[in-house]
Design an enzyme around this catalytic site. Sequence first.
Site, mmCIF file in Angstrom:
data_model
loop_
_atom_site.group_PDB
_atom_site.id
_atom_site.type_symbol
_atom_site.label_atom_id
_atom_site.label_comp_id
_atom_site.label_asym_id
_atom_site.label_seq_id
_atom_site.Cartn_x
_atom_site.Cartn_y
_atom_site.Cartn_z
ATOM 1 N N ALA A 250 34.606 45.458 31.036
ATOM 2 C CA ALA A 250 33.879 44.927 29.871
ATOM 3 C C ALA A 250 32.702 44.060 30.294
ATOM 4 O O ALA A 250 31.557 44.271 29.865
ATOM 5 C CB ALA A 250 34.830 44.131 28.980
ATOM 6 N N ASP A 252 31.307 43.735 33.317
ATOM 7 C CA ASP A 252 30.369 44.430 34.193
ATOM 8 C C ASP A 252 29.437 45.350 33.406
ATOM 9 O O ASP A 252 28.234 45.419 33.684
ATOM 10 C CB ASP A 252 31.123 45.243 35.250
ATOM 11 C CG ASP A 252 31.911 44.368 36.202
ATOM 12 O OD1 ASP A 252 31.526 43.200 36.380
ATOM 13 O OD2 ASP A 252 32.914 44.855 36.761
#
Length: 309
Positions: A250, A252
């Site tokens: 999420a 990244d």
Amino acid sequence: MNKVCVLGSLNMDLVLKVNDIPKIGETILSNSYEKIAGGKGANQAIAAKRCGADVSMIAKIGKDENGRILKGKLKEDGIDVSCIFEDEQNPTGLALIMVNKNGNNSIIVVPGSNMKINDSEINKSISKIKESDILIAQFETNEEMTLKSFQKAKEFNKITILNPAPAKKIDIELLKLTDIIIPNETEAEVLTRIKITSIDDAKRAGKFFINQGVKFAIITLGENGALIIGNDFYELVKSFKVNAVDTTAAGDSFIGALSSKLNFKNLTRETLKESVYFGNKVSSITVQRKGAQPSIPYLEEVKKIYKEN
């Protein structure tokens, strides 16, 4: 098209699906096991590339099968891998990821070769930093080399983005070289010692970073969105409500997507808001899918799902 250079980690993710994350001393059974390409650096690079940026990667892998697979995955996505170096002694990074029935995760990272990138290899990568518009780094690699890379980036007037994960004490000199710091609420709490239970708490944490020399802080708050903190403003950008199945990538995907849309020539409240809004869209799609890199959407998918032109 933004040109993004990512100094970061490549990890082979060993993903275990469990009903609940085990407590200390508890033995549990896993429902399934998968081997998936990951690493915060690689995930962010792939997200930036799939969202339309031109991306190069500075990293270090072991001379092993996992390293070959991870490098190959980046090449498949069209990322420049000419500055991914090989370590003769240390294995490629590994991450053990437990994902519970609600899609929340707990992660243990074995850095391996990620932490072994050295001064000589950074010197060989300077051309990639010089050619880029934005340099992104995290803490799954050697902080000393991150500092050197950020120093070079600022010499070339590039935008620097620091994702302080895993959270640890940060060299003040690195913070002074950071244009945008992007922690999640847990990382922000570790770094500032401010327990974040409200937007006001997040504002105070953001101001901590500003006072340390960072130009902008963006604290991601899960389902509550992301808070942008500048020297003289705060802006909460709401998230998109979805049913999450796996939150592994999420953050990244958010950072990579944001970097692909960032108006690096004009960092203002409005341009940052636009980039964060797009990052929220991408991460909202990512968390509805399983795995790290396989979950990251392509730009056309984002446009189709959110009905953009």
